[in-house]
Write a protein that holds these residues in place. Sequence first.
Motif, PDB file in Angstrom:
ATOM      1  N   ILE A   8      35.999  37.021  40.100  1.00 47.62           N
ATOM      2  CA  ILE A   8      36.789  37.131  40.868  1.00 47.62           C
ATOM      3  C   ILE A   8      36.397  38.352  41.623  1.00 47.62           C
ATOM      4  CG2 ILE A   8      39.163  38.926  40.491  1.00 47.62           C
ATOM      5  CD1 ILE A   8      39.131  36.835  37.776  1.00 47.62           C
ATOM      6  N   GLU A   9      35.713  39.198  41.316  1.00 44.20           N
ATOM      7  CA  GLU A   9      34.951  40.417  41.532  1.00 44.20           C
ATOM      8  C   GLU A   9      33.958  40.031  42.888  1.00 44.20           C
ATOM      9  OE1 GLU A   9      34.824  44.619  41.950  1.00 44.20           O
ATOM     10  OE2 GLU A   9      35.295  43.536  40.727  1.00 44.20           O
ATOM     11  N   ALA A  10      33.124  38.790  42.776  1.00 41.18           N
ATOM     12  CA  ALA A  10      32.701  38.846  44.036  1.00 41.18           C
ATOM     13  C   ALA A  10      33.727  38.074  45.098  1.00 41.18           C
ATOM     14  CB  ALA A  10      31.673  37.569  43.608  1.00 41.18           C
ATOM     15  N   VAL A  11      34.976  38.204  45.048  1.00 42.01           N
ATOM     16  CA  VAL A  11      35.448  37.156  45.942  1.00 42.01           C
ATOM     17  C   VAL A  11      36.040  38.790  46.432  1.00 42.01           C
ATOM     18  CG1 VAL A  11      37.812  35.921  46.004  1.00 42.01           C
ATOM     19  CG2 VAL A  11      36.111  34.718  44.688  1.00 42.01           C
ATOM     20  N   LYS A  12      36.133  39.755  46.014  1.00 40.11           N
ATOM     21  CA  LYS A  12      37.485  40.711  46.465  1.00 40.11           C
ATOM     22  C   LYS A  12      36.020  41.585  47.299  1.00 40.11           C
ATOM     23  CE  LYS A  12      39.571  45.589  44.877  1.00 40.11           C
ATOM     24  NZ  LYS A  12      38.708  45.687  46.446  1.00 40.11           N
ATOM     25  N   ASN A  13      34.952  41.847  46.391  1.00 39.57           N
ATOM     26  CA  ASN A  13      33.973  42.209  47.419  1.00 39.57           C
ATOM     27  C   ASN A  13      33.767  41.291  48.531  1.00 39.57           C
ATOM     28  OD1 ASN A  13      33.308  44.213  45.691  1.00 39.57           O
ATOM     29  ND2 ASN A  13      31.940  43.237  44.703  1.00 39.57           N
ATOM     30  N   ILE A  14      33.416  40.272  48.662  1.00 41.41           N
ATOM     31  CA  ILE A  14      33.136  39.274  50.363  1.00 41.41           C
ATOM     32  C   ILE A  14      34.546  39.632  50.864  1.00 41.41           C
ATOM     33  CG2 ILE A  14      32.418  36.646  50.425  1.00 41.41           C
ATOM     34  CD1 ILE A  14      30.541  36.529  48.437  1.00 41.41           C
ATOM     35  N   LYS A  15      36.006  39.472  50.416  1.00 39.85           N
ATOM     36  CA  LYS A  15      37.004  39.268  50.867  1.00 39.85           C
ATOM     37  C   LYS A  15      36.746  40.609  51.868  1.00 39.85           C
ATOM     38  CE  LYS A  15      41.801  40.012  50.788  1.00 39.85           C
ATOM     39  NZ  LYS A  15      42.640  40.102  49.793  1.00 39.85           N
ATOM     40  N   ASP A  16      36.298  41.431  50.949  1.00 38.38           N
ATOM     41  CA  ASP A  16      36.803  43.303  51.709  1.00 38.38           C
ATOM     42  C   ASP A  16      35.708  43.003  53.008  1.00 38.38           C
ATOM     43  OD1 ASP A  16      38.039  43.850  50.817  1.00 38.38           O
ATOM     44  OD2 ASP A  16      37.043  45.009  48.415  1.00 38.38           O
ATOM     45  N   THR A 296      35.636  51.811  33.711  1.00 37.76           N
ATOM     46  CA  THR A 296      35.018  51.189  33.106  1.00 37.76           C
ATOM     47  C   THR A 296      35.973  50.816  32.015  1.00 37.76           C
ATOM     48  OG1 THR A 296      32.818  51.750  33.235  1.00 37.76           O
ATOM     49  CG2 THR A 296      33.336  50.557  31.312  1.00 37.76           C
ATOM     50  N   TYR A 297      36.941  51.428  31.760  1.00 38.88           N
ATOM     51  CA  TYR A 297      37.965  51.477  30.724  1.00 38.88           C
ATOM     52  C   TYR A 297      39.155  50.099  31.017  1.00 38.88           C
ATOM     53  CZ  TYR A 297      36.767  55.788  28.014  1.00 38.88           C
ATOM     54  OH  TYR A 297      35.559  55.981  27.775  1.00 38.88           O
ATOM     55  N   LEU A 298      39.401  50.513  32.508  1.00 37.64           N
ATOM     56  CA  LEU A 298      40.136  49.586  33.023  1.00 37.64           C
ATOM     57  C   LEU A 298      39.721  47.932  33.320  1.00 37.64           C
ATOM     58  CD1 LEU A 298      41.767  51.795  36.121  1.00 37.64           C
ATOM     59  CD2 LEU A 298      43.521  51.673  33.742  1.00 37.64           C
ATOM     60  N   SER A 299      38.480  48.018  33.673  1.00 33.17           N
ATOM     61  CA  SER A 299      38.218  46.938  33.844  1.00 33.17           C
ATOM     62  C   SER A 299      38.155  46.185  32.359  1.00 33.17           C
ATOM     63  CB  SER A 299      36.613  46.640  33.597  1.00 33.17           C
ATOM     64  OG  SER A 299      36.331  47.433  35.766  1.00 33.17           O
ATOM     65  N   VAL A 300      37.897  46.886  31.226  1.00 30.64           N
ATOM     66  CA  VAL A 300      37.414  46.317  29.830  1.00 30.64           C
ATOM     67  C   VAL A 300      39.046  46.182  29.666  1.00 30.64           C
ATOM     68  CG1 VAL A 300      37.303  46.864  27.127  1.00 30.64           C
ATOM     69  CG2 VAL A 300      35.790  47.422  28.765  1.00 30.64           C
ATOM     70  N   LEU A 301      40.011  46.888  30.135  1.00 35.44           N
ATOM     71  CA  LEU A 301      41.779  46.089  29.485  1.00 35.44           C
ATOM     72  C   LEU A 301      42.049  44.782  30.101  1.00 35.44           C
ATOM     73  CD1 LEU A 301      42.971  50.436  30.225  1.00 35.44           C
ATOM     74  CD2 LEU A 301      42.777  48.926  27.446  1.00 35.44           C
ATOM     75  N   ASP A 302      41.597  44.834  31.176  1.00 35.01           N
ATOM     76  CA  ASP A 302      42.039  43.744  32.299  1.00 35.01           C
ATOM     77  C   ASP A 302      41.468  42.802  31.919  1.00 35.01           C
ATOM     78  OD1 ASP A 302      43.889  44.948  34.167  1.00 35.01           O
ATOM     79  OD2 ASP A 302      42.706  45.595  35.458  1.00 35.01           O
ATOM     80  N   SER A 303      40.563  42.904  31.118  1.00 33.67           N
ATOM     81  CA  SER A 303      39.051  41.597  30.698  1.00 33.67           C
ATOM     82  C   SER A 303      39.927  41.161  29.180  1.00 33.67           C
ATOM     83  CB  SER A 303      37.613  42.448  30.692  1.00 33.67           C
ATOM     84  OG  SER A 303      37.560  42.048  32.102  1.00 33.67           O
ATOM     85  N   TYR A 304      39.905  42.188  28.361  1.00 33.70           N
ATOM     86  CA  TYR A 304      40.349  41.825  26.859  1.00 33.70           C
ATOM     87  C   TYR A 304      41.669  42.364  26.396  1.00 33.70           C
ATOM     88  CZ  TYR A 304      35.213  41.457  27.318  1.00 33.70           C
ATOM     89  OH  TYR A 304      33.490  40.895  28.203  1.00 33.70           O
TER      90      TYR A 304
END
Length: 372
Positions: A8-16, A296-304
């Motif tokens: 998901i992160e890779a797609v966002k970076n490539i899209k940007d 970082t906190y938000l990344s972990v919240l979204d993932s777990y």
Amino acid sequence: MDINQNYIEAVKNIKDAILRSQYRAAASVNKEQLSLYYGIGRYVSENSRKGFWGKGAIEQISSMLQKELPGLRGFSTRSIKNMRQFYEEWAVVLNRQPLTADLELDEKLLLVEIRQPMAAEFNWSDFLSVGFSHHIEIIAKAKTLEARLFYMHECATRYWSKYTLRDYLKADLYSHRGTLPNNFAQTLSDTKQALKAVCLFKDEYLLDFINVEELNEQEEDLDERIVEKAIVANVKKFIMTFGQDFSFIGNQYRIKVAEEEMFIDLLFFNRELNSLVAVELKSGKFRSSYLGQLNTYLSVLDSYVRKPHENPSIGIILCREMNQTFVEFAVRDYNKPMGVVTYRASEDMPERLRKALPDIEELKNCCRKVWF
């Protein structure tokens, strides 16, 4: 099957990256296109508004152009009228007394080299980066120069499509954008969600239950614990101050990833946003390092922690003071939705304002008299 967060992160970076490349390419041709349309708009305006052209002239000219140049796109009756409007709306701003080198006009080709106006607040790069269709949307819906400059800047830096721009214009983002530094518009893909987040949070909160005299200790962590303790002890009052539809989940909320433990100062859920809201407390002035920690906190919240039906988690840094211009610069390149706000206790207020506030006991007595 769950999609790997890295993908998901890779797609966002490539899209940007693709969007940035497209915008750079578009910017290189925009000046020529805008100059042509501006020149045609001026020519049409001068002849149709106060010249000798009769009624229906633009319709007739458009039809004749199609015959002269079969397959020609962008010169319908509506498009030519848009060019006229483009010239008329921007002429006041762009037209200053021209020097010989400033204005090059070929009456046959109608090519006008439009130059940057004198106005210091006018961002010429933004103007040239925005496509003609974007300009027309902005002109139609935003009626003040300040609002138009705002939407041009957002289009140029956020790579908004015409339809995204249209959504924000309809929602009147300029009037509702708030004053807190944030990156909601660029990190929340849903336009309405971004607007809700912008409108929900204030730039400063009065937390009069915090005892300022206990702060300013030698250890910053101790000061932050004092603030946290005061908020938790007065959580109902804090929620009423913070905004509507908040539910308190907990303080020092433990999250764990790759055997690393982290603790979020305060975690809430907002029903209107349908999002977790992580609040990090800072007793002093804003530091850019706080954003990395919160991201970082938000990344972990979204993932777990975040449920599948919930929107992306949002982070707020609640600090004692900040340089707003610096914060706006620092927050813009993070990929998680974050904002920075400040808090003030009643003791922080100027003496004359504190004296103007009624005493709490007096208010209680007044209420008793009213009710009993």
